[in-house]
Design a protein around this motif. Structure first.
Motif, mmCIF file in Angstrom:
data_model
loop_
_atom_site.group_PDB
_atom_site.id
_atom_site.type_symbol
_atom_site.label_atom_id
_atom_site.label_comp_id
_atom_site.label_asym_id
_atom_site.label_seq_id
_atom_site.Cartn_x
_atom_site.Cartn_y
_atom_site.Cartn_z
ATOM 1 N N ASN A 134 0.869 -1.177 0.000
ATOM 2 C CA ASN A 134 0.000 0.000 0.000
ATOM 3 C C ASN A 134 0.903 1.223 0.000
ATOM 4 O O ASN A 134 1.528 1.546 1.007
ATOM 5 N N LEU A 135 0.981 1.927 -1.127
ATOM 6 C CA LEU A 135 1.880 3.069 -1.255
ATOM 7 C C LEU A 135 1.281 4.360 -0.731
ATOM 8 O O LEU A 135 2.001 5.342 -0.541
ATOM 9 N N GLY A 136 -0.033 4.373 -0.507
ATOM 10 C CA GLY A 136 -0.642 5.590 0.016
ATOM 11 C C GLY A 136 -1.883 5.985 -0.758
ATOM 12 O O GLY A 136 -2.583 5.146 -1.316
ATOM 13 N N GLU A 137 -2.142 7.278 -0.802
ATOM 14 C CA GLU A 137 -3.372 7.799 -1.390
ATOM 15 C C GLU A 137 -3.375 7.670 -2.912
ATOM 16 O O GLU A 137 -2.378 7.267 -3.520
ATOM 17 N N SER A 138 -4.501 8.032 -3.500
ATOM 18 C CA SER A 138 -4.678 7.919 -4.953
ATOM 19 C C SER A 138 -3.485 8.499 -5.715
ATOM 20 O O SER A 138 -2.989 9.573 -5.400
ATOM 21 N N GLY A 139 -3.046 7.766 -6.730
ATOM 22 C CA GLY A 139 -1.926 8.183 -7.563
ATOM 23 C C GLY A 139 -0.593 7.628 -7.118
ATOM 24 O O GLY A 139 0.363 7.591 -7.904
ATOM 25 N N ALA A 140 -0.492 7.178 -5.861
ATOM 26 C CA ALA A 140 0.796 6.724 -5.331
ATOM 27 C C ALA A 140 1.304 5.478 -6.050
ATOM 28 O O ALA A 140 2.513 5.317 -6.257
ATOM 29 N N GLY A 141 0.388 4.593 -6.420
ATOM 30 C CA GLY A 141 0.802 3.397 -7.155
ATOM 31 C C GLY A 141 1.364 3.755 -8.525
ATOM 32 O O GLY A 141 2.391 3.212 -8.949
ATOM 33 N N HIS A 142 0.709 4.677 -9.208
ATOM 34 C CA HIS A 142 1.178 5.087 -10.526
ATOM 35 C C HIS A 142 2.494 5.855 -10.443
ATOM 36 O O HIS A 142 3.373 5.685 -11.299
ATOM 37 N N VAL A 143 2.647 6.704 -9.423
ATOM 38 C CA VAL A 143 3.923 7.406 -9.243
ATOM 39 C C VAL A 143 5.054 6.401 -9.054
ATOM 40 O O VAL A 143 6.122 6.517 -9.666
ATOM 41 N N THR A 144 4.828 5.409 -8.203
ATOM 42 C CA THR A 144 5.864 4.421 -7.908
ATOM 43 C C THR A 144 6.267 3.659 -9.159
ATOM 44 O O THR A 144 7.457 3.436 -9.422
ATOM 45 N N LYS A 145 5.282 3.271 -9.968
ATOM 46 C CA LYS A 145 5.599 2.537 -11.202
ATOM 47 C C LYS A 145 6.413 3.403 -12.164
ATOM 48 O O LYS A 145 7.373 2.925 -12.799
ATOM 49 N N ILE A 146 6.073 4.673 -12.279
ATOM 50 C CA ILE A 146 6.813 5.562 -13.164
ATOM 51 C C ILE A 146 8.255 5.707 -12.678
ATOM 52 O O ILE A 146 9.199 5.711 -13.477
ATOM 53 N N LEU A 147 8.446 5.801 -11.371
ATOM 54 C CA LEU A 147 9.796 5.888 -10.825
ATOM 55 C C LEU A 147 10.570 4.583 -11.066
ATOM 56 O O LEU A 147 11.756 4.601 -11.399
#
Length: 290
Positions: free
Chosen positions: A158-171
């Protein structure tokens, strides 16, 4: 049992969808490509819809696995127009995080849920339940979706609030693709200077610089086989998303600018549909004076 919808049956989407079916879930599928729907894995094992709207109407939880936010947004807009009360969208695409967050706010206000569940791993990992699923959204949804996600992933942070999963994948992709861009520059230079690329690779692999990314990419780069795993044009999209995130903070992204220039040149030269490893071909061509 909640009814699961799946839209987008490409390499990764198809692998995840098949894992859900194998897990005994009630799945309805749709893809714009009739050949994808004709896969025998879906015949008599899943309901086949004739539109995205039909999937939405029939299902409680709808997964999306699409190339980018460009394809995701109009489908979610269609769902919002049809009503999202009590329903959940799970976006496994590598979408632009700020777009995800804006859509999440609208869907939440209308009584629905949007979860970003970016995927790390290879399609073959899905059937063994070995993917990593990067969650962003409401904490309660992380727990609710866990039994479904276990069909295809054994790591579900669980990376956090909305968008955190997509941010992590982009990184993740930024880091991995930067390695590949370095290989694409280093090995053609080594060859031009009279070194054996295979020998340089084996030596590098034995040092602290050796890693899984090197093992996966360098052999097909230096031998120019370019076996397909991830399209170069999708890599360009992901790095463009990353560049936009830097721009939002008005911070320079020195390395990224060079990477994007290489990929734009490769796409111009017709390599967009090829595997990302084909970016080295652009450097070989420069050294050959083409």
């Amino acid at each position: 049992m909640e009814k699961i919808g799946f839209i987008g049956l490409g390499n990764m989407g198809g692998a995840i969808c098949k894992a859900l079916i194998a897990g005994g879930l009630d799945v309805t599928v749709f893809d714009l490509n009739p050949k994808a729907l004709a896969d025998e894995a879906y015949q008599n094992k899943a309901a086949i819809a004739d539109s995205t709207g039909a999937v939405w109407k029939a299902c409680d939880i709808v997964f999306l696995s699409l190339p980018s936010s460009k394809q995701v947004v109009p489908i979610i807009e269609e769902f919002i127009a049809a009503g999202v009360q009590g329903k959940t969208i799970v976006d496994t695409s590598t979408s632009y995080p700020q777009t995800t967050r804006a859509l999440y706010a609208r869907i939440k206000a209308a009584g629905g849920q949007l979860v970003d569940l970016a995927i790390s791993g290879a399609p073959a990992d899905a059937q063994n339940g070995k993917l990593m699923a990067l969650f962003g959204g409401d904490a309660a949804m992380h727990e609710k979706l866990a039994p479904i996600v276990r069909c295809f992933a054994d790591r579900y942070p669980n990376l956090g609030e909305s968008g955190a999963g997509h941010v992590t994948k982009i990184l993740f992709n930024f880091v991995a693709m930067s390695y590949v861009n370095i290989y694409a520059m280093a090995f053609p230079l080594a060859q031009k200077l009279g070194l054996d690329m295979d020998q340089v690779y084996e030596l590098l692999l034995s040092t602290g610089m050796g890693c899984g990314t090197m093992q996966f990419y360098v052999p097909k780069m230096i031998h120019q086989t370019y076996e397909m795993a991830f399209a170069l044009e999708l890599a360009h999209k992901d790095l463009s998303y990353c560049r936009s995130l830097f721009e939002e903070f008005q911070v320079p992204a020195f390395l990224l600018d060079g990477e994007l220039a290489m990929l734009r040149t490769a796409i111009r030269d017709g390599k967009g549909k090829m595997d990302y490893s084909a970016c080295i071909g652009t450097m070989f061509e420069f050294f050959e004076g083409k």
